[in-house]
Enzyme design. Sequence first.
Site, PDB file in Angstrom:
ATOM      1  CB  CYS A  71      43.555  26.040  46.375  1.00  0.00           C
ATOM      2  SG  CYS A  71      45.325  26.682  46.240  1.00  0.00           S
ATOM      3  NE  ARG A  98      37.756  26.420  43.068  1.00  0.00           N
ATOM      4  CZ  ARG A  98      36.694  27.337  43.439  1.00  0.00           C
ATOM      5  NH1 ARG A  98      35.639  27.215  43.443  1.00  0.00           N
ATOM      6  NH2 ARG A  98      37.252  28.381  44.128  1.00  0.00           N
ATOM      7  CG  ASN A 113      41.270  28.810  47.838  1.00  0.00           C
ATOM      8  OD1 ASN A 113      42.134  29.258  47.326  1.00  0.00           O
ATOM      9  ND2 ASN A 113      39.908  28.897  47.504  1.00  0.00           N
ATOM     10  CE  LYS A 167      35.114  33.887  26.174  1.00  0.00           C
ATOM     11  NZ  LYS A 167      34.044  34.694  27.357  1.00  0.00           N
ATOM     12  CD  GLU A 173      39.072  33.236  27.932  1.00  0.00           C
ATOM     13  OE1 GLU A 173      39.455  32.985  29.058  1.00  0.00           O
ATOM     14  OE2 GLU A 173      37.809  33.509  27.560  1.00  0.00           O
ATOM     15  CG  HIS A 207      43.201  57.061  15.317  1.00  0.00           C
ATOM     16  ND1 HIS A 207      43.499  58.372  14.994  1.00  0.00           N
ATOM     17  CD2 HIS A 207      41.880  56.943  15.175  1.00  0.00           C
ATOM     18  CE1 HIS A 207      42.516  58.957  14.639  1.00  0.00           C
ATOM     19  NE2 HIS A 207      41.336  58.160  14.588  1.00  0.00           N
ATOM     20  CE  LYS A 251      33.259  29.408  35.239  1.00  0.00           C
ATOM     21  NZ  LYS A 251      33.319  29.865  33.882  1.00  0.00           N
TER      22      LYS A 251
HETATM   23  C1  F6R Z   1      36.808  34.588  30.009  1.00  0.00           C
HETATM   24  C2  F6R Z   1      36.451  34.546  31.494  1.00  0.00           C
HETATM   25  C3  F6R Z   1      37.147  35.553  32.316  1.00  0.00           C
HETATM   26  C4  F6R Z   1      36.149  35.927  33.484  1.00  0.00           C
HETATM   27  C5  F6R Z   1      36.949  36.718  34.706  1.00  0.00           C
HETATM   28  C6  F6R Z   1      35.810  37.214  35.578  1.00  0.00           C
HETATM   29  O1  F6R Z   1      36.021  33.681  29.332  1.00  0.00           O
HETATM   30  O2  F6R Z   1      35.843  33.607  31.984  1.00  0.00           O
HETATM   31  O3  F6R Z   1      37.671  36.562  31.820  1.00  0.00           O
HETATM   32  O4  F6R Z   1      34.941  36.727  32.987  1.00  0.00           O
HETATM   33  O5  F6R Z   1      37.783  35.966  35.104  1.00  0.00           O
HETATM   34  O6  F6R Z   1      35.179  36.197  36.247  1.00  0.00           O
HETATM   35  P1  F6R Z   1      33.951  36.480  37.199  1.00  0.00           P
HETATM   36  O7  F6R Z   1      32.821  37.042  36.233  1.00  0.00           O
HETATM   37  O8  F6R Z   1      33.710  35.052  37.802  1.00  0.00           O
HETATM   38  O9  F6R Z   1      34.277  37.433  38.113  1.00  0.00           O
END
Ligand code: F6R
Length: 603
Positions: free
Chosen positions: A5, A30, A102, A486, A489, A505, A598
Amino acid sequence: MEEMCGIFGYIGSEKASPILSRGLKNLEYRGYDSVGIATVSSRLETRKDAGKIDDLRARLNLDEVEGNVGIGHTRWATHGAVTAENAHPHIDCENKVAIIHNGIIENFYELKTSLAERGHRFASETDSEVIAHLIEDELSKDSSIPGAASSWNGCSFEHACVEAFKKLRGSFAVLAIHEGEEKIVATRKDSPLVLGLADHGTFFASDVAPFLDWTKDVVYLENGDLVVAKRSDLQFFNLDFGEVARPVSTVEWDLQEAKKGNFDHFMLKEISEQAETIQRACLQNMEVVDRIAGMVRSGFGVFFIACGSSYHACLTGSYLFSKVAKLHVNVALASEFENYEHFLTENTLVFAVSQSGETADVLEAVRAAKRRGSRIVSITNVMGSSLSREGDELLLMNSGPEICVLSTKTYTSQVVMMGLLACALNGDHESCMRKVKDLYMDVYNLTSRSMRDQLKALARDLASEDHIYMIGRGLQYTTALEAALKVKEVSYIHTEAFAGGELKHGPLALIEEGTPVFVFVSRDNEDRIISNAQEVKARGGFVIGVADWNNPVFDRWIKVPDCGDLNPVIQAIPMQVLAYELAVQKNLDPDKPRNLAKSVTVL
Ligand code: F6R
């Protein structure tokens, strides 16, 4: 029930509701599926529903709600339906107390059962709602506090909150308000909560970015802190009512960095910042870097732990440590780390890498390592985040706020920092800094209009594909892993990366006429990977080379300079641009891919 959250709160001389709407809008990145606010004026008023902020702002007239005290919340449901009832704020039976939360309340079932037995009526399926009822329960009791510190004013709402907070197990950041009282009471434990101090009032949020519009003066809370904020007064206590001092820090981040500017999306803006951000990744206190290098040398067992893109940066780092510093490190997904925990000793060194510094899997792994006496080096982008305060040593990425859900600039910064550490192990961090400086124009050119146009054309051709594959060897393999993440997602196209040597393989069976396969090539491993590309071509695959020269096996060529050990930086960038263009091509929002958040603050 676990939830991720965004929290926002305001108390001050301004009307709270428009500030809450703007703050929640700033928290959008987020990820969320429901929104709500509650304010106190003559009475407690709560408005909430499933949906997007702009939509609810209009539909529920969010900005009309009166009051100078308010709390707001974005909920991203991982369990429990996306409904108005499950959205925060949650209220008590009599609509006198409102809370936002949260984290996760581990003992919510027993709390809920005992509250229900005492007659409390629950409106939602959430764990969070118990907090409002616990406070209500305490409010109905005597508010005198035996042994309370003299600085404690003994008000019953604060008292009730403290008693309620003490009953919670799990992780939580909580804001609570009460009818008839112009104050916000807040606490945190293992979930992020930061305060912003402006002339006209106090802000609360899950991270600093949402209140940069108003202030850069922040207070980071410790676990177990209790905050009592009034319109012109702010006090910090621990949960035993002792007053504590919390310093005010100034955030380095610039407000403009958290704005889109002339860009259509944060993703493109953040991709375009990388010529600068990789330089800033090198701006480390070299005494700390050298000290960490010493810890690596004297350590017995080194682990890199992270998730997602940060994990890919760690894998890249392990190749760099091996290649440059001739040193072996173990790399583990933070969520898998428990399988290695029995190897940990006081001599083990754990590098925990997390952009947000709030990823629950990473924090859990760090805490497990600390329990075994291992030392921790935290690498994060967010000053004040939980990870930034857990380690024995701290390195910041210096990337500025990353708002897009996808990691772009922080990924390349992490790779640069891995390179810097590897060189520091050889006693020569300057060679890395020189190489990164030399990358400036190359990176700049890779994000230029002409490069984007070329990748936009490629995106048009690939947008209707169901599957894309990527191959590489060594540092190009880890780059392929990151590039595939990238693309998948943000475009929702199934994209998978393989080590070139693994093709025969199994994965070769996937190649059909026209299957797109990206091949990441560097000068130091070209023969073998080109022969893998030929294997793909022989099965009808459509080969897209990412290389500094055009090999006849390529059907399409993405031209990148060869930058040796820093190829993972250089080769990732056009793939970020391609991922972006694919999302745009498919009318998807690159900043907020479905189902993703995020900061992944749940296990
Ligand atoms: C991919 C992405 C996620 C983060 C992962 C770890 O683009 O953003 O795979 O890398 O959730 O997040 P952090 O680095 O904040 O621990």
